[in-house]
Design a protein around this motif. Sequence first.
Motif, PDB file in Angstrom:
ATOM      1  N   THR A 154      32.836  10.645  62.118  1.00  0.00           N
ATOM      2  CA  THR A 154      33.659  10.185  61.211  1.00  0.00           C
ATOM      3  C   THR A 154      33.402  10.514  59.975  1.00  0.00           C
ATOM      4  OG1 THR A 154      32.243   8.068  61.595  1.00  0.00           O
ATOM      5  CG2 THR A 154      33.905   7.695  62.649  1.00  0.00           C
ATOM      6  N   GLY A 155      32.097  11.406  59.829  1.00  0.00           N
ATOM      7  CA  GLY A 155      32.212  12.099  57.812  1.00  0.00           C
ATOM      8  C   GLY A 155      31.881  10.718  57.176  1.00  0.00           C
ATOM      9  N   ASP A 156      32.884  11.148  55.848  1.00  0.00           N
ATOM     10  CA  ASP A 156      32.190   9.283  55.059  1.00  0.00           C
ATOM     11  C   ASP A 156      33.821   8.601  55.606  1.00  0.00           C
ATOM     12  OD1 ASP A 156      30.086  10.971  54.398  1.00  0.00           O
ATOM     13  OD2 ASP A 156      31.411  11.185  52.028  1.00  0.00           O
ATOM     14  N   HIS A 157      34.439   8.987  56.190  1.00  0.00           N
ATOM     15  CA  HIS A 157      35.661   7.552  56.544  1.00  0.00           C
ATOM     16  C   HIS A 157      35.354   6.259  56.850  1.00  0.00           C
ATOM     17  CE1 HIS A 157      39.675   5.685  57.058  1.00  0.00           C
ATOM     18  NE2 HIS A 157      38.877   5.839  58.976  1.00  0.00           N
ATOM     19  N   LEU A 158      33.908   6.261  57.961  1.00  0.00           N
ATOM     20  CA  LEU A 158      33.231   5.378  58.759  1.00  0.00           C
ATOM     21  C   LEU A 158      32.382   5.323  58.665  1.00  0.00           C
ATOM     22  CD1 LEU A 158      34.531   2.385  60.091  1.00  0.00           C
ATOM     23  CD2 LEU A 158      33.722   3.722  62.016  1.00  0.00           C
ATOM     24  N   LEU A 159      31.166   4.760  57.576  1.00  0.00           N
ATOM     25  CA  LEU A 159      29.852   4.600  57.757  1.00  0.00           C
ATOM     26  C   LEU A 159      29.307   3.015  57.733  1.00  0.00           C
ATOM     27  CD1 LEU A 159      29.124   6.568  54.773  1.00  0.00           C
ATOM     28  CD2 LEU A 159      29.428   7.727  56.297  1.00  0.00           C
ATOM     29  N   GLN A 160      27.849   3.165  58.454  1.00  0.00           N
ATOM     30  CA  GLN A 160      27.372   2.030  58.615  1.00  0.00           C
ATOM     31  C   GLN A 160      26.889   1.155  57.580  1.00  0.00           C
ATOM     32  OE1 GLN A 160      24.614   1.125  61.595  1.00  0.00           O
ATOM     33  NE2 GLN A 160      25.912  -0.444  62.139  1.00  0.00           N
ATOM     34  N   ARG A 161      26.617   0.449  57.067  1.00  0.00           N
ATOM     35  CA  ARG A 161      26.137  -0.282  55.972  1.00  0.00           C
ATOM     36  C   ARG A 161      26.114   0.077  54.481  1.00  0.00           C
ATOM     37  NH1 ARG A 161      21.226   0.814  59.026  1.00  0.00           N
ATOM     38  NH2 ARG A 161      20.304   1.974  56.657  1.00  0.00           N
ATOM     39  N   ILE A 162      27.548   1.540  54.109  1.00  0.00           N
ATOM     40  CA  ILE A 162      28.598   1.669  53.272  1.00  0.00           C
ATOM     41  C   ILE A 162      29.435   1.871  52.947  1.00  0.00           C
ATOM     42  CG2 ILE A 162      27.930   3.816  52.009  1.00  0.00           C
ATOM     43  CD1 ILE A 162      25.045   4.381  52.953  1.00  0.00           C
ATOM     44  N   THR A 163      30.054   1.094  52.491  1.00  0.00           N
ATOM     45  CA  THR A 163      30.906   1.122  52.188  1.00  0.00           C
ATOM     46  C   THR A 163      31.734   2.864  51.128  1.00  0.00           C
ATOM     47  OG1 THR A 163      31.261  -0.922  51.839  1.00  0.00           O
ATOM     48  CG2 THR A 163      33.113   0.276  50.810  1.00  0.00           C
ATOM     49  N   PRO A 164      32.271   3.761  52.417  1.00  0.00           N
ATOM     50  CA  PRO A 164      33.164   4.382  51.333  1.00  0.00           C
ATOM     51  C   PRO A 164      33.935   4.444  50.149  1.00  0.00           C
ATOM     52  CG  PRO A 164      33.278   4.711  53.752  1.00  0.00           C
ATOM     53  CD  PRO A 164      32.768   3.358  53.453  1.00  0.00           C
ATOM     54  N   ILE A 165      33.534   5.228  49.166  1.00  0.00           N
ATOM     55  CA  ILE A 165      33.711   5.110  48.200  1.00  0.00           C
ATOM     56  C   ILE A 165      35.894   5.722  48.584  1.00  0.00           C
ATOM     57  CG2 ILE A 165      34.627   6.606  45.806  1.00  0.00           C
ATOM     58  CD1 ILE A 165      32.581   4.402  45.320  1.00  0.00           C
ATOM     59  N   VAL A 166      36.094   4.600  47.835  1.00  0.00           N
ATOM     60  CA  VAL A 166      38.119   4.929  47.693  1.00  0.00           C
ATOM     61  C   VAL A 166      38.347   5.547  46.345  1.00  0.00           C
ATOM     62  CG1 VAL A 166      39.909   4.708  48.540  1.00  0.00           C
ATOM     63  CG2 VAL A 166      38.075   4.535  50.142  1.00  0.00           C
ATOM     64  N   GLY A 167      38.658   6.426  46.031  1.00  0.00           N
ATOM     65  CA  GLY A 167      39.311   6.501  44.617  1.00  0.00           C
ATOM     66  C   GLY A 167      40.586   6.669  43.848  1.00  0.00           C
ATOM     67  N   TRP A 168      40.928   6.398  42.900  1.00  0.00           N
ATOM     68  CA  TRP A 168      42.738   7.275  42.498  1.00  0.00           C
ATOM     69  C   TRP A 168      42.142   7.796  40.837  1.00  0.00           C
ATOM     70  CZ3 TRP A 168      45.514   6.944  38.112  1.00  0.00           C
ATOM     71  CH2 TRP A 168      46.475   7.381  38.142  1.00  0.00           C
ATOM     72  N   HIS A 169      42.116   9.102  41.105  1.00  0.00           N
ATOM     73  CA  HIS A 169      41.611   9.891  40.237  1.00  0.00           C
ATOM     74  C   HIS A 169      42.821  11.165  40.474  1.00  0.00           C
ATOM     75  CE1 HIS A 169      39.922  12.465  43.419  1.00  0.00           C
ATOM     76  NE2 HIS A 169      39.617  11.422  43.663  1.00  0.00           N
ATOM     77  N   PRO A 170      42.682  12.006  39.621  1.00  0.00           N
ATOM     78  CA  PRO A 170      43.716  13.468  39.696  1.00  0.00           C
ATOM     79  C   PRO A 170      43.577  14.310  40.471  1.00  0.00           C
ATOM     80  CG  PRO A 170      42.726  13.810  37.615  1.00  0.00           C
ATOM     81  CD  PRO A 170      42.000  12.145  38.346  1.00  0.00           C
ATOM     82  N   GLN A 171      42.704  14.323  41.967  1.00  0.00           N
ATOM     83  CA  GLN A 171      42.645  14.528  43.215  1.00  0.00           C
ATOM     84  C   GLN A 171      43.246  13.945  44.620  1.00  0.00           C
ATOM     85  OE1 GLN A 171      40.017  17.675  43.729  1.00  0.00           O
ATOM     86  NE2 GLN A 171      41.171  19.300  42.729  1.00  0.00           N
ATOM     87  N   SER A 172      43.182  13.045  44.020  1.00  0.00           N
ATOM     88  CA  SER A 172      44.251  11.946  45.263  1.00  0.00           C
ATOM     89  C   SER A 172      45.251  11.629  45.139  1.00  0.00           C
ATOM     90  CB  SER A 172      43.463  10.286  44.495  1.00  0.00           C
ATOM     91  OG  SER A 172      43.926   9.715  43.786  1.00  0.00           O
ATOM     92  N   ASP A 173      45.097  11.428  46.140  1.00  0.00           N
ATOM     93  CA  ASP A 173      46.741  10.592  46.797  1.00  0.00           C
ATOM     94  C   ASP A 173      47.236   9.108  45.825  1.00  0.00           C
ATOM     95  OD1 ASP A 173      46.801  12.887  48.626  1.00  0.00           O
ATOM     96  OD2 ASP A 173      46.709  11.806  50.039  1.00  0.00           O
ATOM     97  N   ALA A 174      49.030   9.265  45.892  1.00  0.00           N
ATOM     98  CA  ALA A 174      49.176   8.191  45.499  1.00  0.00           C
ATOM     99  C   ALA A 174      48.550   7.036  45.586  1.00  0.00           C
ATOM    100  CB  ALA A 174      51.266   8.132  45.281  1.00  0.00           C
TER     101      ALA A 174
END
Length: 341
Positions: free
Chosen positions: A197-217
């Motif tokens: 699951t890479g960084d998509h799904l982690l236990q005890r950690i909420t993965p960072i999801v950010g809006w920035h110049p290299q993100s999708d809309a």
Amino acid sequence: MSRPLPSVEHVGDGVWSIPVPIPESAIGWIFVYALVGDDGVWLVDAGWDRPESRGALEAGLAEASVELSDVTGILVTHVHADHYGLAGWIREESDCWIGMHPADAAHIRDRYQDPTPLLEQGDRWLRSAGVPEDTVATLRDASLRVLGNVHAVVPDRDLRDGNVLDSPVGEVRVVHTPGHTPGHLCFDLPSHGAVFTGDHLLQRITPIVGWHPQSDADPLGDYLGSLDRIVDLAAPRALPGHVHAFGEPAERARELAGVHAIGLDRVVGALADGATTAWEVARSAHAVRWDALVDFNRRLAVADACAKLVRLEDEGRVTVDRDGTPWRYAVSAADVTGGAR
């Protein structure tokens, strides 16, 4: 003081987890997974390029009775330095191929090889978020520290949703899970009842999801949809990039969706209490420890706030005025009437 690494572990028939250190990081390490079979060795992710990381990877492979030169392929979950940074060195040592989703591969040059255009975009983004002028340059440059930990190379293979690959330990199915990055991938290994699951799904950690110049809309909207994909996959076990393996990934995906629902409500609450910019929303969310956050984590907090505001705007719960700088947000009349959900 660096945290002690976990042990190398044989987690399934021919599958090994190898902890590779991430120096100067609170996370401590990333798990690189080695798929070892008669037809070669594939890695899931690579770690980042530091001497101690190289040494840990080589030592871990030795515990699996293989060498770096035996590696024939690398499946990269996403473009972040701790997952991709060492891939170029591994290819030089083994002549292996590197596979990544094209949406992330498209960002390699601006992120790691010539970041000047990205820094200019970062200036505009941070100002639109309301970051104070005397702080913009500091937050803009906070991510440059990773450049020395990446051996940047162009991947040899595009990996896309639905691809089925014949790995050394069985069939691997590629699952596109955008959100954390636009091209984030998970890799399903049905014969082992596991999904990487890479960084998509982690236990005890909420993965960072950010809006920035290299993100999708709408990265948070993408991420929530990608959580649904994990639920539908129904794999019994998750092999993530950090922390440790865990069971019932579908349940964890549902839990994370709930965490984000609460986070969206808190943003609405911050706006109702007087915040008007992404910077102010981020400060409200981290009010207790804001002064203790390093610049890189403040940047992440701003990106997180932006992603939540974009999602709330799409849901009709927030309005935004983009006529000036910074952009100004307010709770929509409909959400005020209906109450924060």
